[in-house]
Design a protein around this motif. Sequence first.
Motif, PDB file in Angstrom:
ATOM      1  N   VAL A  29     -50.716  17.588 -35.672  1.00 41.24           N
ATOM      2  CA  VAL A  29     -51.990  17.243 -36.303  1.00 41.24           C
ATOM      3  C   VAL A  29     -52.886  18.469 -36.304  1.00 41.24           C
ATOM      4  O   VAL A  29     -52.957  19.216 -35.325  1.00 41.24           O
ATOM      5  N   ALA A  30     -53.546  18.716 -37.429  1.00 44.93           N
ATOM      6  CA  ALA A  30     -54.456  19.847 -37.575  1.00 44.93           C
ATOM      7  C   ALA A  30     -55.675  19.396 -38.378  1.00 44.93           C
ATOM      8  O   ALA A  30     -55.550  18.536 -39.255  1.00 44.93           O
ATOM      9  N   VAL A  43     -51.428  15.896 -41.139  1.00 36.22           N
ATOM     10  CA  VAL A  43     -50.352  15.491 -40.242  1.00 36.22           C
ATOM     11  C   VAL A  43     -49.067  16.084 -40.815  1.00 36.22           C
ATOM     12  O   VAL A  43     -48.584  15.667 -41.866  1.00 36.22           O
ATOM     13  N   GLY A  44     -48.558  17.108 -40.133  1.00 36.52           N
ATOM     14  CA  GLY A  44     -47.347  17.776 -40.588  1.00 36.52           C
ATOM     15  C   GLY A  44     -46.101  17.120 -40.013  1.00 36.52           C
ATOM     16  O   GLY A  44     -46.096  16.698 -38.851  1.00 36.52           O
ATOM     17  N   ILE A  68     -58.255   7.233 -45.902  1.00 36.58           N
ATOM     18  CA  ILE A  68     -57.506   7.430 -47.137  1.00 36.58           C
ATOM     19  C   ILE A  68     -56.440   8.465 -46.845  1.00 36.58           C
ATOM     20  O   ILE A  68     -56.740   9.545 -46.309  1.00 36.58           O
ATOM     21  N   ALA A  69     -55.186   8.169 -47.168  1.00 42.06           N
ATOM     22  CA  ALA A  69     -54.067   9.067 -46.856  1.00 42.06           C
ATOM     23  C   ALA A  69     -53.298   9.404 -48.120  1.00 42.06           C
ATOM     24  O   ALA A  69     -53.044   8.532 -48.954  1.00 42.06           O
ATOM     25  N   PHE A  70     -52.936  10.672 -48.257  1.00 43.32           N
ATOM     26  CA  PHE A  70     -52.141  11.146 -49.389  1.00 43.32           C
ATOM     27  C   PHE A  70     -50.905  11.863 -48.860  1.00 43.32           C
ATOM     28  O   PHE A  70     -50.983  12.608 -47.880  1.00 43.32           O
ATOM     29  N   PHE A  71     -49.788  11.629 -49.503  1.00 43.38           N
ATOM     30  CA  PHE A  71     -48.567  12.363 -49.179  1.00 43.38           C
ATOM     31  C   PHE A  71     -48.498  13.601 -50.060  1.00 43.38           C
ATOM     32  O   PHE A  71     -48.659  13.519 -51.280  1.00 43.38           O
ATOM     33  N   ASN A  72     -48.300  14.756 -49.465  1.00 39.97           N
ATOM     34  CA  ASN A  72     -48.242  16.012 -50.206  1.00 39.97           C
ATOM     35  C   ASN A  72     -46.819  16.250 -50.691  1.00 39.97           C
ATOM     36  O   ASN A  72     -45.885  16.391 -49.886  1.00 39.97           O
ATOM     37  N   ARG A  92     -42.968  18.680 -44.516  1.00 34.02           N
ATOM     38  CA  ARG A  92     -43.835  17.966 -45.448  1.00 34.02           C
ATOM     39  C   ARG A  92     -45.087  17.578 -44.694  1.00 34.02           C
ATOM     40  O   ARG A  92     -45.172  17.756 -43.463  1.00 34.02           O
ATOM     41  N   SER A  93     -46.057  17.007 -45.382  1.00 32.29           N
ATOM     42  CA  SER A  93     -47.305  16.660 -44.692  1.00 32.29           C
ATOM     43  C   SER A  93     -48.043  15.540 -45.409  1.00 32.29           C
ATOM     44  O   SER A  93     -47.822  15.276 -46.594  1.00 32.29           O
TER      45      SER A  93
END
Length: 456
Positions: A29-30, A43-44, A68-72, A92-93
Amino acid sequence: MLALLAPVLRAEHRVNAQDEPAPMARASVAPGEAVVVGQPVTVGIEVLVPTFFRGAPAYDALELPGAIAFFNERGTNFTERIEGRTWAGQRRSYTIYPNRVGRYEVGPIPVEVRYGVGSRVVVDTAYAAPVRFDAVIPEAARGLPVFIAAAELRLVQSVEPAPDTIRVGEAFTRVVTTEVDGTLSMVVPPLAFDSVEGLAVYPAPPRLEDTGGERGTAVLGRRVESASYVATAEGSYTLPPVRVDWWDWTTGRLRRAEAPGLAFEVVANPDLAAEIELPPDSLDVEEASAGPGATGVDERLRRWLTGLAIIAGLAYVGYRLIGPRIPPWRARTRARRRARAESEAAYFRRLQAAVRSNDPRASANALAAWLDRLDPIGGTGTAGELVDAAQDPALGTELRRLDEVLYGAGSSDASSWSGAALAGQLKSARRRVLHRPAASGLTDPSTLGPLNPRES
């Protein structure tokens, strides 16, 4: 991506490889375990397999209450030596925007992987241990009516036309744009355009825009708000400045952004008075003061002015009714354009362009992206399922050739690969699968770049 080509060999099994270590996943986590509300958290996820990947890892969508969460979509590949053995890995993150105070826990995070063991494809699930972080509102900012956090916040104002001096009945538009660096436009609260005696105020619907975030570019959120002011009375006017207090998470302090106020004069409008004035209504006055034939002329003039006033009134009412609907209509138009750009047909055109350009790596990536959107083949959207659905062994042969060019012993001949035959087979296969009853929709959203990095 090209790992989707491996199932063409039809060696896909869900087995436990007794003689191979199990895949592993780990999370980080960063920027840290404590952030402010609205600050993005990354979150990597790193997933590693003991041999090599034979398919795109599948990641679940994150659902966090109050965030709110997004997948990169963009990932990177790497290798790592573990206990004297080389493992293949992918990074991925997720990006998470917490919008309330509290502790957030993410995980355990499952990642389904496919990797090769001899001639088989092993399908397994690795779990990354949970990670946690806290979202807070700093003490110095707790008195704010609305808490906003950003790396930078700017207020940009424009006025058209400049209202130094205007006349009664004339109008100008004040546009205030709030720009936030590092976060989304949805965190920006609405601005208030208060009513002012002597001015009619007509706020327009806000426009929200978010850019960046792709390929590591900075995220920029923008909220554009505007209001039109119509002068209804003479006098001196001052519109107050727009001020926004916000928290700078890069320096850890409270800051203020401001758009200047407006001061202007409203003067009489002789043209407006002349337009409103109508000829006298008394026929006796007209006949007494005008010569022969003047009464008919004045009557026609009055009817003409009355009709003109009715037309102007209808035009104004139409503008008030239709005007607010123009931005939503534009938004729907943009949405339709985006939908067309993300359609299966659009991705197939990109695939054909990549294949005909004789670029094997681009062709593999475009193939994976297209398969994710080709609903009729069902299953998990692999190239092998496409071959089965199309009942086209020749397509399987061309896909195996592409697989060998990138990952086989002939990978050095990638520059001489020609995609002409594959382009024709794909076109025929698509026609066949689209004209048969759909089996089930594809649910695997994963798309990656090259899957199997080679150790240098």
